[in-house]
Design an enzyme around this catalytic site. Sequence first.
Site, PDB file in Angstrom:
ATOM      1  CG  ASN A   9      -1.722   1.259   1.388  1.00 62.53           C
ATOM      2  OD1 ASN A   9      -1.733   2.097   0.487  1.00 62.53           O
ATOM      3  ND2 ASN A   9      -2.416   1.398   2.508  1.00 62.53           N
ATOM      4  CE  LYS A  11      -0.143   3.091   4.803  1.00 62.65           C
ATOM      5  NZ  LYS A  11      -0.049   3.149   6.248  1.00 62.65           N
ATOM      6  CG  HIS A  94      -5.808   1.982   5.113  1.00 56.82           C
ATOM      7  ND1 HIS A  94      -5.379   2.872   6.069  1.00 56.82           N
ATOM      8  CD2 HIS A  94      -4.814   1.075   4.952  1.00 56.82           C
ATOM      9  CE1 HIS A  94      -4.163   2.498   6.468  1.00 56.82           C
ATOM     10  NE2 HIS A  94      -3.796   1.433   5.807  1.00 56.82           N
ATOM     11  CD  GLU A  96      -2.934   5.388   6.698  1.00 57.70           C
ATOM     12  OE1 GLU A  96      -2.915   5.448   5.459  1.00 57.70           O
ATOM     13  OE2 GLU A  96      -2.034   4.845   7.381  1.00 57.70           O
ATOM     14  CD  GLU A 166      -3.460  -2.451   7.117  1.00 59.29           C
ATOM     15  OE1 GLU A 166      -2.371  -2.723   6.630  1.00 59.29           O
ATOM     16  OE2 GLU A 166      -4.045  -1.370   6.909  1.00 59.29           O
ATOM     17  N   GLY A 172       2.635   2.040  10.740  1.00 62.07           N
ATOM     18  CA  GLY A 172       3.644   3.093  10.613  1.00 62.07           C
ATOM     19  C   GLY A 172       4.357   3.419  11.910  1.00 62.07           C
ATOM     20  CB  SER A 212       5.221  -2.249  11.878  1.00 58.14           C
ATOM     21  OG  SER A 212       4.864  -0.899  12.166  1.00 58.14           O
TER      22      SER A 212
HETATM   23  P1  13P Z   1       3.062   0.151   7.628  1.00 54.34           P
HETATM   24  O1  13P Z   1       3.532  -1.142   6.993  1.00 54.34           O
HETATM   25  O2  13P Z   1       3.846   1.338   7.170  1.00 54.34           O
HETATM   26  O3  13P Z   1       2.962   0.037   9.107  1.00 54.34           O
HETATM   27  O4  13P Z   1       1.580   0.417   7.082  1.00 54.34           O
HETATM   28  C1  13P Z   1       0.639  -0.587   7.159  1.00 54.34           C
HETATM   29  C2  13P Z   1      -0.543  -0.195   6.384  1.00 54.34           C
HETATM   30  O5  13P Z   1      -1.288   0.702   6.763  1.00 54.34           O
HETATM   31  C3  13P Z   1      -0.803  -0.910   5.121  1.00 54.34           C
HETATM   32  O6  13P Z   1      -2.074  -0.638   4.653  1.00 54.34           O
END
Ligand code: 13P
Length: 249
Positions: A9, A11, A94, A96, A166, A172, A212
């Site tokens: 992803n 982002k 997601h 976010e 997740e 992150g 992560s």
């Molecule tokens: P990270 O791997 O950067 O923690 O992000 C995970 C994520 O949100 C994937 O959709």
Amino acid sequence: MRRKIIAGNWKMNKTPSEAIKLVEELKPLVDNEAVDVVFCVPAIDIVPVVKACEGSTIQVGAENMYFEESGAYTGEISPAMLVDAGVRYVILGHSERRDYFKETSEDVNRKMKKAIEHGITPIMCCGESLEQREQGITLDWIRQQVKVGYQGIAAADAAKTVIAYEPIWAIGTGRTATTEQAEEVCGAIRQCIAEIYDEATAESIRIQYGGSVNAANAAELFAQPDIDGGLVGGASLKADFGKIVNYDR
Ligand code: 13P
């Protein structure tokens, strides 16, 4: 035996020209015949990334999609646009998007149905906050997200979708869920699917862990019985993604 699916992803990272460079860098590194490899990229990168991935086994996904066919929805992207551009997967719900853009599980459900109608495989995200985990309501919360997300979706369609667990506190942050925590929730999600549908659907659906994931922890996570791969943020933008895809070597 479920086939593993490892998706990046991206982002809100990489301009179209940067995206082409990244694909060229990663292409030789993400070759693993045993795994479905998906790059979920920003909408503006989709067309150049699809082209750059030609001749490889990489499949391209979107990071979001709207639930209407077309019309006056300024700034949104329709399922038909994604299909025409060569998109096979779409990340929906997601955390976010749920947090910053106030997407609800009902919105996610409408998007799930539209994606399925258009032959795009949804990767539906779910996950708890740190507060919810500390309150001990993780499994109730996740079950609720899954139940609403799959409302009105037929078993045969659900079986082909992907769910990404997740935990928000692991995204992150470099703080990965322990293997036991990840497996516990992924197992509970599969159980929930069995309750909504049946055992066969639960056995078919693929459940990823995200939060992560990196080259050092991927192999252990993906070896768990209910974890069928990963949804990878930060590490999908680096050569490390090749190591994650080849976790079994
Ligand atoms: P990270 O791997 O950067 O923690 O992000 C995970 C994520 O949100 C994937 O959709």
